[in-house]
Design a protein around this motif. Sequence first.
Motif, short mmCIF file in Angstrom:
data_model
loop_
_atom_site.label_atom_id
_atom_site.label_comp_id
_atom_site.label_asym_id
_atom_site.label_seq_id
_atom_site.Cartn_x
_atom_site.Cartn_y
_atom_site.Cartn_z
N LYS A 170 47.09 43.30 38.61
CA LYS A 170 46.36 42.39 39.50
C LYS A 170 46.16 43.10 40.83
O LYS A 170 47.12 43.42 41.53
CB LYS A 170 47.12 41.08 39.69
CG LYS A 170 46.32 40.03 40.44
CD LYS A 170 46.96 38.65 40.33
CE LYS A 170 46.05 37.60 40.96
NZ LYS A 170 46.60 36.23 40.80
N LEU A 171 44.89 43.36 41.16
CA LEU A 171 44.55 44.10 42.36
C LEU A 171 43.46 43.34 43.10
O LEU A 171 42.32 43.28 42.65
CB LEU A 171 44.08 45.52 42.00
CG LEU A 171 43.74 46.44 43.17
CD1 LEU A 171 44.98 46.69 44.04
CD2 LEU A 171 43.19 47.76 42.66
N GLU A 172 43.83 42.71 44.20
CA GLU A 172 42.94 41.90 45.02
C GLU A 172 42.27 40.85 44.15
O GLU A 172 42.94 39.97 43.60
CB GLU A 172 41.92 42.79 45.74
CG GLU A 172 42.57 43.74 46.76
CD GLU A 172 41.57 44.62 47.47
OE1 GLU A 172 40.40 44.65 47.04
OE2 GLU A 172 41.96 45.26 48.46
N SER A 173 40.96 40.91 43.97
CA SER A 173 40.25 39.84 43.26
C SER A 173 40.06 40.12 41.78
O SER A 173 39.39 39.37 41.09
CB SER A 173 38.88 39.61 43.91
OG SER A 173 38.09 40.77 43.81
N THR A 188 41.86 40.79 38.04
CA THR A 188 43.08 40.65 37.24
C THR A 188 42.79 41.14 35.83
O THR A 188 41.75 40.79 35.25
CB THR A 188 43.55 39.19 37.20
OG1 THR A 188 43.67 38.70 38.54
CG2 THR A 188 44.90 39.08 36.49
N GLU A 195 37.13 38.90 37.35
CA GLU A 195 36.81 39.29 38.73
C GLU A 195 36.29 38.08 39.50
O GLU A 195 35.31 37.46 39.09
CB GLU A 195 35.77 40.41 38.74
CG GLU A 195 35.43 40.86 40.15
CD GLU A 195 34.47 42.03 40.18
OE1 GLU A 195 34.04 42.42 41.29
OE2 GLU A 195 34.14 42.56 39.10
N ASN A 212 34.30 36.04 45.85
CA ASN A 212 34.76 35.09 46.87
C ASN A 212 33.90 35.07 48.14
O ASN A 212 33.66 34.02 48.71
CB ASN A 212 36.20 35.39 47.26
CG ASN A 212 37.16 35.19 46.10
OD1 ASN A 212 36.98 34.26 45.32
ND2 ASN A 212 38.16 36.06 45.98
N ASP A 213 33.42 36.25 48.59
CA ASP A 213 32.82 36.33 49.92
C ASP A 213 31.31 36.08 49.91
O ASP A 213 30.78 35.39 50.79
CB ASP A 213 33.10 37.70 50.54
CG ASP A 213 34.61 37.92 50.71
OD1 ASP A 213 35.33 36.92 50.92
OD2 ASP A 213 35.05 39.08 50.61
#
Length: 1466
Positions: A1239-1242, A1244, A1265, A1268-1269
């Motif tokens: 799991k790396l930032e957004s 998994t 993935e 989000n932004d």
Amino acid sequence: MLNNKFINYFILLLLLLFISFNNLVLSKPTLKNVSKPYGTFYKSYLAKYYCDFTIDILCIPTEAGDSCVGLKIGIDSTPTSLIHNNIFSNGTKKVITYLFQFDKVGNFNVVFNDELNIPLQCIALDLNQISFDLMGDYYLGLQKVEARYRVNGLDPYISIVDTTADILGSLSSYCSFYFEYNFGFFYCESLPIDVPFSQIQLKLTTPAETKTFQLNTPVKEKYTLSLNSSYPNEQNLENYNAMGYNYGALLSYKLKEPLNKLFLTSFYKSNIIDIKELSTFVPVSSDETGTTTILTPIERFGELSYDLYYQSQSEITKATPNTLKTNFIQYPLISTPNPTRVGDYDNFLPIVTFGFSDSTFKTDFTPFTFSIIKNRELSYFTRFPYGYVKSYLSPQSYDFQVTSLVKPKYEIASDLKIKFGPIVGGSSQDINFSPMNTTFVYDYNLKPSILKTETIRLGNENSLIRITLNTAYGFSHFILKDLYGGRFYGAETFVSGDLYGIGVYEFTVLNNYNSFFVYDQVSSEGIFFSNSIITNIDDDAFRFYQIPPYAIYQIKDVSFLYNDIDVLNHRLYNVMYFDYSGNIPINSSFIMTNFGTQYQFNKESPIFYSSWNESIKKFQIIFYIEANTAPGPYQFNLVSSYDGQFLHSSSLDTQLIIKKTKLDYQGPIFKEISKILPDTVDGSNVKYGVLGWTVTIEDQINGFDYGYIVIKGQIDKSYYNISLSPEKNIKSGNLNLGVYDIKLNISFPCITQNYVIDEVKLTDRAGRVSYFGIYAEDSKYKSIFNPFLNYLQDSTINKINLQCGLSSASSDSTPPALVFFKSSTSQNSKIIDVGKSSRVITFDFQASDPESGLKNNTFPIVYISNSNNQMIECNSEITLSTETSTTYKCTIDLPIAFGYPGMIIFSVYGFINNNGLFSGYTTQLLINSNFDYFATTSFNSIEPVLTSTSEITEKGGNLWLYGKSLSNTASVYIKYDDSTSFISLQPSTKYSTAILIPGIKPTNKPYQIYVSTGSTTSNIIKVTPIVYDSYLVNCNGNGIQHISTCICNSKWTTINADSQCTIPNHYISSSTQVSPTTGGEITLNGWFGELNNNAALFIDNKSLQFSIISSESIKTTIGAGTIGPIKVNFTQNTITWSGIIYPYYTTEKECSSKCQEHGICDKTTGTCKCNLGYTGFDCSSPINNNNQTETETNNNGTVIIKNQDLGYSIFIDSIIELDINNQQVTTFNLSNNWILANKLESVTTFNQIRANEDSTNATIKLIIEEVNDKDKDFTFAGNQFTVTKGGFKLSLSISNWLFKSNLNTLQVLMTSDIQIDGQNKCNRDNKEATLESSSNNNYLLNNINYLKVIKNNRILYARFQDKMLSDNRPTTIVANVVSNDKKSIKIVLNLPHCDECLIDPDFSLLVSSDYNFECKDSRKWVIAVAVSVSVVGFAVLLVALYFVFKKSTVLKIQLYKFKKQLKNNN
């Protein structure tokens, strides 16, 4: 008064005399006959001179003063001879053997001490009642001819001990005849080439008469033997240089008839010799026609003329059409000077150092043996670097020195010798020495003696012997003689008592052991034969082999579990059943050995033991027949473990027939060899000399399994051992014909010298060996099993010269010097406990050579020896290396009780520098340098130690564990190969040195075992079951063995069972596209392999020409056609594949019919471009600017998307494979089985593994993935799409899925389930859900690319793109709605057959134009959407979404293969 007194005294005297007389009579020792007659009488035939009778008498004194010496013997007729001998005595009881011989017929009675009566019967041999029957076929021994005859007219249980049996006529000089019970043996040491074998005349002579018998000849078959070739070829036979010592040339013959009774004989002629001899030969292989290839060696060196003959019926036939002229040059032997002692008993230690100096330059050293005369049973074989302490540059010479540990005292002080000699050629040399203690005088009354013995049958091939010994000078060891030679047993056999006095010992022996020797600490020897070992229990005694006399030839009613068997690539489990005519105990032991093993170099014959089958009341032997054994009657020997009688299988009443096989007795050989020649190494332009050989190893039937090649530097004696196996270092090919590179990398500075292949050992999968060693021990088969068979004409093929330039090291005249040498025992007062479960000893040492440095990749050896002349080697490894010094370490676990009682000494040899000089250190030199040189041994008698086990098969059952201190075992712990932990078992029988473990489960995999007493645990040992039933199946690296066949991986298949997984299992997964109006060249992608016999291509039922570009692509040209699916057939190697392709592209793509209301259709992409304020695939949804969506990824592979009180749960469910008829083949469930990988930032990542049937794994990867932004753009298979802010995408990757068939395809099944909370009135429209769909391509019937579900002013969009990635290439995909109702919608995506299938549907949940954003109902309602993705042969995706709406939410789900072709664009 005097008279009365006199009378009283006289009466008292008479009374005392009477009492004394009665005491004298009553105090006779108790006598018991402990030898068993057969029937009422001891019987013997008067054949030539005597009837012989052997009787064992147990004498037990009943009172003090009783004597067993000079027993009174009464016989009613005077014997010709009477001999008696004490064979057992423990100080009280005694067993005495008597041998009576009578020279006349009659019944006789022998009475011992007037109380023990034994009847004897001497029977006349009536020759007129005797006749002879040949028992089955004769068989051929390696150096002899034997035939067996049943002798009719004899008592089957009385052996003819002494008779005159003479072979008459021309065979009399070569053959003989002897009897055992009622069987006769005809025996020829060698068959003459000039004497016909048409008849056998036998003359028998008794004291009463003489008679001549005509015996049926065993030689009946007619053979046709033809010379096929010679190695080297015939012209090179006259100029043959041997590559190694005593390696001869070979002749190859073809034999059409079954090989049962062939005699090969040789005849040599020259000016000085005229020799006839029996030839050694080996049947090495056979073909489909049954023709056998036979190899026979020519091993006489010098200039000779050579003829070879064979016996066919009674005729002698010449096998060589023309007389062969040979001139063989022997490989030179290396002689050494006579060694002398150079040091004795330094530091008051019992060590003797001897050696020599040799000024003669040698290019090789002969291996040699050491033995000490008083320990003649114990010798060790060794070779360079052992003993080589120093070499010199100018002149080239060397010193040899060895330190031996001897006994401080010896039984005989004179004639003590250390014997040193070469393993081949030459003669041994003696080094005399005197004992350290010269004043010791040996007392012969204190020789090792047996006080008591007990023999316990263990129910398998072994017996346990418990012996009470008296070893006043200290126990040293036992040497046991059995079928395997001499076995050493040391102090691990000690159970209780005193090593220097009376002690109890236990050890296990094979039931067929012959004798054993007991040695004490002064090398005094006690010899005990098995037939004289008396087991005494209380007041009884019997010999170890005490059973009623019987003849093994009485075996009858033979049958086999399987007959007419198939052993083609199959080691076959079988059972032999048989009965016996006489009354013998059911624990009698018979042994089966494979007769054919004699043809296999350096391979022990497996031994199988009989047991009693109570259910059928017969003996049985469980055994196996090795794969690819010779066809015809299976040949084996049956041996009595009691007296060594043996019976060849040809004499049995039933034969075991091998009907199907492909004979292979030859190990792997070099088919091709090419040299890898080095450049001159000068240190500047060339810093490393790379040299070696590229070899092609051939074993077409059994297949190459493993082996090694040893390369040596001819001057510096550097040593390189290179392991080989198809799994580890094959360059190309397979185990039947594979290419390997054998390379050395020699760094500068170096010396110019030859590098020579000194030794080769190659083993095939049936255990058959080929072997070469320049100075290999002589064997009658070593020439035949030479792996260099095809290169005998080139005696330099194993040599490569490396040229090295001069350097500063070239002037180095001193070898490496030892800087330090430390033993781990120095940390423990120089004591090592050799009775513990761990007996590890470690050595750390460093050598230095400032002038030239030590040579890379050379590893010194530490030698550890004891006073029993045993030595073990500890091979070092490099821990640190600099230009001038190298540090080494070696670790070894000493054998149990090694060197106890006493000490062990060390030496180290094998330091080589870069200028070719070597050095080593004897024990004496280590002492002189003040380094560690010895350790004292102690012995822990409490801790349990496991040393070995009985044999156990893959069927499991009972297992005996052997070791020491095992009688207190509380539990046994075992860990099977498929277990992660040990489980507990309970022993059923316990002795000090053996315990029985029942209930071992069936398995063919090794497992681990240890024992525990509750307070201490033993070492762990590995048990490897012997597999009695297995197949030699070659899957050619493209599958795995399953019983007698292979499970091929998806790219390969099998047509011919002899060539598994070698045919490409072809398929087409995609095609490039051309215009439908013009057609043109297309590429069909998939898998075609490199074997493309009789290939044919049909597209749309039209035969087309094509060209194969690679194993994965072909090209062809098609004409104009119609857009849509086109049928394609491709045939090769008799296999046809059928499927569909989409070879035509469309220039315009359609949009949804409602696109024009709020957008414009882009016909190049089929995408609706929305007007401002709208979104969705058809631009019918207003944009919600207040989107506050959040995502959450759980650890079980589930993702939840939330917007205030709305939530969606999405997960992937299963994978399905469909066959050509769209029937489900297999389903693999994915739910709740995901393993979180990263799991790396957004982003998994989750993984799953599916086990394929070929023992590979399909890997399934799920990547989630979160976006989000801001909105994010993606490209897939040439299509672009966007995931909006607050959404996420799923990437499903599946690789290496093993299809059941190459015709199977993939299908993605999606299911959308709808559920609504009826209590929530907000935005409820009270209408049925409506379904709308559209396609980008009107040419694809029933295809959908867009799906819209409308309910309660919410719109679920589903987009199914018209492209996917198949094996990394874009191809057309078709989606169909297969069913829908009020609660669910099912959609399928049809994919081609492919190794990697990447798909990309996406979903959005939006609002309609009628959505009320101001609705404030606090109740929640939920739409649950379940999307099930069934990937035919690939993936099933189930996505369940739970919606609770207040604001607009967008969700997109993309499924595609996550790889480099997928790019993210911002």
